[in-house]
Scaffold this active site. Sequence first.
Site, mmCIF file in Angstrom:
data_model
loop_
_atom_site.group_PDB
_atom_site.id
_atom_site.type_symbol
_atom_site.label_atom_id
_atom_site.label_comp_id
_atom_site.label_asym_id
_atom_site.label_seq_id
_atom_site.Cartn_x
_atom_site.Cartn_y
_atom_site.Cartn_z
ATOM 1 C CG HIS A 64 -20.844 -8.406 -30.198
ATOM 2 N ND1 HIS A 64 -21.575 -8.552 -29.031
ATOM 3 C CD2 HIS A 64 -20.800 -9.632 -30.769
ATOM 4 C CE1 HIS A 64 -21.970 -9.802 -28.913
ATOM 5 N NE2 HIS A 64 -21.506 -10.486 -29.939
ATOM 6 C CG ASP A 160 -21.285 -5.574 -26.693
ATOM 7 O OD1 ASP A 160 -21.665 -5.912 -25.557
ATOM 8 O OD2 ASP A 160 -21.489 -6.263 -27.707
#
Length: 221
Positions: A64, A160
């Site tokens: 991501h 993340d």
Amino acid sequence: VADPVTGEVVQFGKTRVLDGLCIAALPSSRTPELLAKLQAVWPQAEAARNVLQTTLQNANPVLHPAIMLLNASRIENTGGDFLFYTEGVTPASARLIETLDGERIALGRALGVEVVPDPELGLRQGYLSEATYLKGYNQGIGFAGSRAPSSLEFRYLTEDVPYGLVFTSELAKEIGVPTPGIDAVITLASIVLGTDFRAQGKRLPRDLGLGDLTPERVAAL
């Protein structure tokens, strides 16, 4: 479409059994007990060595942030009006993903746990049609309809990076494994969002009882 019970998936006119669902208990001595219960629902589940392996195997922090940062202007200009993987993964972003993936694999190796390259795992799980970092993602059947986030203030960066990449970087630093790619992404994400993710320290090795330990001691825990 995958059958949640049998794990079978019909893909390109063929039926194959999916795997790659790794399970570990804490403590790991109870993994067989946990696995026996879960396999009643997911027979394709398999035992991992420990929870450190399942933690490092999570590829979201590898995928991501790399795609987000290399598509940052496009996200801001279009409000995310494009396909995140199909259009967002190009040769450049694929190389960055591969670099980050290689660094977490190296960390796993230093800790004595196997981290499967994400394209290989994605192929086993049915997301990808080939185990490569470019076509695997931008032509991946499991990602074909995934839209890009409408803003950079999204969990692909805000979760993340601090919970995934910072943890990985700090653990690697303790073990002596270099992570220049991961460190660069942490720095860029911090600049782009105006937030020092490393200084926030939302999840660090010491918080999990892994501070200042040798690889052998980490594995023993």
